[in-house]
Design a protein around this motif. Structure first.
Motif, short mmCIF file in Angstrom:
data_model
loop_
_atom_site.label_atom_id
_atom_site.label_comp_id
_atom_site.label_asym_id
_atom_site.label_seq_id
_atom_site.Cartn_x
_atom_site.Cartn_y
_atom_site.Cartn_z
N ALA A 135 0.84 -1.21 0.00
CA ALA A 135 0.00 0.00 0.00
C ALA A 135 0.87 1.26 0.00
O ALA A 135 0.55 2.26 -0.67
CB ALA A 135 -0.92 0.00 1.21
N GLY A 136 2.00 1.19 0.73
CA GLY A 136 2.93 2.33 0.77
C GLY A 136 3.47 2.64 -0.62
O GLY A 136 3.56 3.81 -1.01
N GLU A 137 3.79 1.60 -1.36
CA GLU A 137 4.34 1.79 -2.71
C GLU A 137 3.28 2.32 -3.67
O GLU A 137 3.56 3.18 -4.51
CB GLU A 137 4.92 0.47 -3.25
N VAL A 138 2.06 1.78 -3.55
CA VAL A 138 0.97 2.25 -4.42
C VAL A 138 0.66 3.71 -4.08
O VAL A 138 0.42 4.53 -4.97
CB VAL A 138 -0.29 1.36 -4.27
N ALA A 139 0.70 4.01 -2.78
CA ALA A 139 0.40 5.38 -2.34
C ALA A 139 1.37 6.38 -2.96
O ALA A 139 0.99 7.49 -3.34
CB ALA A 139 0.45 5.46 -0.82
N ARG A 140 2.64 5.98 -3.05
CA ARG A 140 3.65 6.87 -3.63
C ARG A 140 3.29 7.21 -5.08
O ARG A 140 3.26 8.38 -5.48
CB ARG A 140 5.02 6.18 -3.56
N LEU B 148 3.10 6.28 3.48
CA LEU B 148 1.77 6.87 3.31
C LEU B 148 1.80 8.35 3.70
O LEU B 148 1.22 9.19 3.00
CB LEU B 148 0.75 6.14 4.19
N VAL B 149 2.50 8.63 4.80
CA VAL B 149 2.63 10.03 5.24
C VAL B 149 3.44 10.80 4.20
O VAL B 149 3.05 11.89 3.77
CB VAL B 149 3.31 10.10 6.63
N SER B 150 4.56 10.20 3.77
CA SER B 150 5.41 10.87 2.76
C SER B 150 4.63 11.13 1.48
O SER B 150 4.78 12.19 0.87
CB SER B 150 6.63 10.00 2.44
N ALA B 151 3.80 10.14 1.08
CA ALA B 151 3.04 10.29 -0.16
C ALA B 151 2.08 11.46 -0.05
O ALA B 151 1.99 12.31 -0.96
CB ALA B 151 2.28 8.99 -0.45
N GLY B 152 1.34 11.52 1.08
CA GLY B 152 0.39 12.61 1.29
C GLY B 152 1.11 13.95 1.27
O GLY B 152 0.70 14.89 0.58
N GLN B 153 2.23 14.00 2.02
CA GLN B 153 2.97 15.28 2.11
C GLN B 153 3.56 15.68 0.77
O GLN B 153 3.53 16.87 0.39
CB GLN B 153 4.09 15.14 3.14
N ALA B 190 -7.64 6.10 2.95
CA ALA B 190 -8.35 5.09 2.13
C ALA B 190 -7.36 4.22 1.36
O ALA B 190 -7.67 3.67 0.31
CB ALA B 190 -9.28 5.81 1.17
N ARG B 191 -6.14 4.08 1.91
CA ARG B 191 -5.07 3.36 1.19
C ARG B 191 -5.44 1.93 0.82
O ARG B 191 -4.97 1.39 -0.17
CB ARG B 191 -3.80 3.35 2.03
N ASN B 192 -6.29 1.32 1.66
CA ASN B 192 -6.59 -0.09 1.41
C ASN B 192 -7.73 -0.31 0.42
O ASN B 192 -8.06 -1.45 0.12
CB ASN B 192 -6.88 -0.81 2.73
#
Lengths: 404, 406
Positions: A135-140, B148-153, B190-192
């Motif tokens: 999920a972290g990778e997709v989020a990026r 996730l935090v880095s992506a948002g920021q 809503a990452r999941n």
């Protein structure tokens, strides 16, 4: 006294005539060892296998898989959907991630919901942690894309422009968002490592070693039980009745036959050891303690065989009782599940069987966690119960022969 | 008529030893209970991961950091897998040195405020090098959470900077910033949504007791079948086989009579064990009765055919009996009746298609899973085919040994 070696030799010769029995007693434990030794899922691997099926085959999906594969502790296996599902179903992978067709298009359009299917088994524990990693990778990628979409739309709606900038604003924003991850992400994880000091030095015992030890114990007892049938034969054909006429001869015959059964079991152990070493390679366990415990077990097994034969009224009764009894006690003793962590009740019950004592000690020797004192204690338990069994068997035989 | 005579004689012989007959009902019950006790937990365990503990040191101790920790702990996939000990840094280090935890997650003081401010104090993870697999998982999990935090920021910063670089006035820039903060925060939460979860299982949907009842029925059918072996051997040693050679009795009549008697006895054992386990272990018996009858009969045929084959191949009672028990055990392992087929090597899984124990177990599992007759019938058909082939081999073997006796 010369009749004792004669009886031993005669009995051993009789045992050796039954070639089919010898073949069965040697082949069966080897086959069972091969079968059970190949089982999977009993030694936890260092890397957790994860199946990945990329149906999108896009830049984004490739990037996500590449980054997942770079994570420590995971073994990413690329496959198609059917194989990935099959791997999870057959416990060859902890979970499968199927990246559906349209994954990249979904991210670009700002809605990639349900575009990755996670397939897990009901037993899977780690799937969620792996899912969060992915999920972290997709989020990026999603954040980069959302930011680029946002900037592109904003510039169009409000007529914004960056002086002197050539090229596509979307590309520029995407690259800029991604550049914020280098040289490190905005939120860092500081990683340190410390080694716990309380680790006991335990040599890993392979599944094959555990299984072959268990099988050896099962079949030593089984052969000892079957080879003790001479007692029933000699009871029913009145040989023992004739022996009792000569003072001391019953004892000599009983002792000599016991020694023959003991020697046959020793021979069986030696053959099994040779075969396992030839088939599976040399075992690194200490020679002395192992054979001390095995010899005591063989002594106990031969004694229990005599006890059962003294109790049985017919050969059919012995055959009907011996195998179920051996299998039952072997199961309780752990011979078929020595590689699992048993519930406390079963661990306790295993100590009421000779197999349980012997297996516990032999596995301890293999793992290097057993002391000579423990091995001596196991041998003492096995030999003393063997002596008691032998005495009870002898008294029972004497009484039943005199009653004839 | 000859066949009926043999059948009656065999039934009389087989039921003579009542203690042994009783044991053949009692032993399966005991074994089923023991197997469930010893192997049941394994069936329900993960093959790659084990439960473990970590320590969480929340030096921030704000509602935000507590909520963060709670979210992690209460997620479905963490409950029952990772136990989180809330403790101080000193105690956590002591736990790690004693090897009782896989690592320490340290939330620094002022962490939540730093995230809101965009200065981002780093999270710390101290891994236990002795539990590499577990600490790697937690490291990946924390990296994922931090990403996730880095992506948002990174999204918010990009929107803010491009808005400013594009020449927007302060009002528009502020408006865009607020909208971006809420949009990217919601996206992180809503990452999941990108995932859809499916569960598949190689194991049937039955209880452990039902599982091992189904598995061990075939094993005990084989054990009872071995009494048929004894009957053959007894006839050989008593010279009765030679006398029968001289009678008009044909080998096939001999084999068929024994086969029918043994099959009936095994079927009785199977039905009794199924009924008793239904009462004792609450195994499900509400499915197809016809299916249960058919699979019991087919299992009984296969087990008795196999025992007749063993009897025709071995000459001494001891060898036949020992080989029979060892063979039954081997077939039970190869058929997946003791350990699930999914745990066995690929080659054994393929081989299991020829093993009657596998199909018997499959059929009984369907019975306990409440499946219909039509779903059980294919298993019975395979069992009948295996019985037919085995019986033909036994008749051939008996013919051969008969010739040798002559």
């Amino acid at each position: 006294m010369k009749e004792i070696p004669q009886i031993i030799w005669f009995r051993l010769k009789l045992m050796l005539t039954d070639k089919a029995l010898l073949a069965a007693i040697l082949a069966a434990p080897l086959l069972l060892t091969l079968l059970l030794g190949g089982m999977q899922g009993y030694n936890k691997p260092k890397l957790i296998p994860v199946a990945v099926a990329d149906q999108d085959k896009s830049d984004f999906s490739r990037l996500v898989i590449e980054r997942l594969a770079a994570k420590e502790g995971l073994k990413v296996i690329s496959s198609d959907e059917a194989s990935a599902r099959n791997m999870v179903q057959n416990y060859a992978a902890e979970a499968a991630f199927i990246i559906k067709k349209g994954f990249e298009a979904g991210i670009l359009a700002g809605n990639a919901d349900s575009s990755i299917t996670i397939v897990k088994s009901p037993q899977s524990l780690a799937y969620g942690l792996i899912q969060d990693t992915l999920a972290g990778e997709v989020a990026r990628i999603s954040a980069n894309t959302s930011a680029a979409n946002w900037v592109s739309r904003e510039f169009r709606e409000y007529g914004l422009s960056i002086p002197g900038m050539s090229g596509d604003i979307w590309d520029s924003a995407w690259k800029y968002a991604d550049s914020l991850w280098e040289p490190e992400p905005l939120l860092r994880l500081e990683y340190k490592e410390i080694q716990g000091s309380a680790v006991e030095e335990v040599k890993p015992v392979s599944l094959l070693q555990t299984v072959s030890t268990g099988m050896l114990l099962v079949f030593i007892l089984l052969l000892a039980m079957f080879n003790s049938s001479w007692l029933i034969e000699e009871k029913s054909n009145s040989t023992l009745k004739r022996l009792i006429m000569v003072p001391g001869l019953l004892g000599k015959s009983f002792g000599a036959n016991f020694v023959a059964v003991f020697l046959a079991a020793c021979g069986q152990t030696a053959l099994f050891e040779i075969c396992t070493r030839l088939l599976f390679g040399p075992a690194p366990e200490p020679f002395g303690p192992k054979y001390l415990v095995i010899s005591a077990y063989v002594f106990g097994a031969a004694s229990f065989g005599m006890l059962l034969s003294a109790w049985a009224r017919s050969l059919a009764q012995l055959q009907a009782a011996a195998a179920p009894l051996v299998l039952f006690t072997s199961f309780i003793g752990g011979c078929f599940w020595g590689f699992l962590d048993p519930p406390p009740l079963l661990r306790l019950l295993s100590l009421f069987t000779p197999q349980g004592w012997a297996l516990h000690s032999l596995l301890g020797i293999l793992a290097g966690t057993s002391s000579l004192r423990e091995e001596m204690a196991t041998a003492a338990v096995l030999v003393s119960t063997g002596i008691i069994s032998l005495a009870v068997a002898y008294l029972g035989v004497g009484r039943s022969v005199r009653a004839l | 008529m000859m066949v009926i005579w043999i059948f009656k004689h065999e039934m009389k012989q087989l039921l003579k030893d009542r203690v042994a007959a009783g044991l053949l009902i009692a032993l399966p019950l005991l074994f089923i209970w023991l197997f469930s006790l010893a192997l049941g937990p394994h069936l329900n365990s993960d093959r790659f991961a084990s439960k473990f503990e970590i320590a969480l040191v929340d030096q921030d101790d704000t509602p935000g950091s507590r909520m963060l920790a709670q979210q992690f702990e209460t997620s479905d996939y963490v409950k029952g897998y990772v136990k989180v000990d809330h403790t101080s840094e000193g105690s956590a280090l002591e736990l790690l040195r004693q090897d009782r935890i896989a690592g320490i997650v340290l939330i620094p003081a002022g962490f939540i405020d730093s995230v809101y401010a965009g200065t981002n104090k780093p999270l710390t993870f101290i891994a236990n090098a002795n539990t590499r697999a577990e600490s790697d998982l937690i490291k990946n999990e924390l990296t994922g959470a931090a990403d996730l935090v880095s992506a948002g920021q990174s999204g918010i910063i990009t929107v803010w900077r491009y808005t400013k670089w594009g020449g927007a006035d302060q009002t528009l820039a502020d408006k865009q910033f607020s909208a971006a903060v809420s949009s990217f925060t919601l996206a992180s939460l809503a990452r999941n949504n990108v995932f859809r979860l499916e569960t598949v299982s190689g194991l049937p949907d039955v209880t452990w007791l039902e599982y091992f009842t189904a598995g061990l029925l075939a094993v005990f059918a084989s054990f009872l079948g071995l009494r048929g072996v004894s009957s053959f051997q007894a006839e050989r040693t008593a010279g009765m086989a030679q006398r029968l050679q001289a009678s008009p009795l044909r080998p096939w009549q001999m084999v068929l009579g024994k086969f029918l008697a043994l099959s009936l006895l095994i079927m009785g054992q199977l039905v009794l064990v199924v009924l008793v386990t239904g009462v004792m272990f609450h195994n499900y018996l509400g499915g197809s009765l016809a299916g249960m009858a058919v699979i019991s009969a087919a299992t009984a045929f296969a087990a008795s055919a196999l025992s007749l084959l063993a009897a025709s191949l071995f000459h001494s009672a001891q060898a036949a009996s020992l080989a029979g028990y060892a063979g039954s055990l081997l077939l039970a392992f190869a058929g997946g009746n003791i350990y699930p087929l999914v745990d066995l090597p690929e080659g054994v899984r393929k081989l299991s298609s020829f093993v009657f124990d596998r199909w018997s177990m499959d059929g009984f599992l369907r019975v306990f899973a409440g499946e219909t007759f039509m779903r059980i019938a294919p298993d019975a058909l395979v069992l009948l085919s295996i019985s037919g082939v085995t019986l033909a081999l036994a008749a051939g073997g008996y013919r051969l040994t008969g010739r040798r006796i002559r």
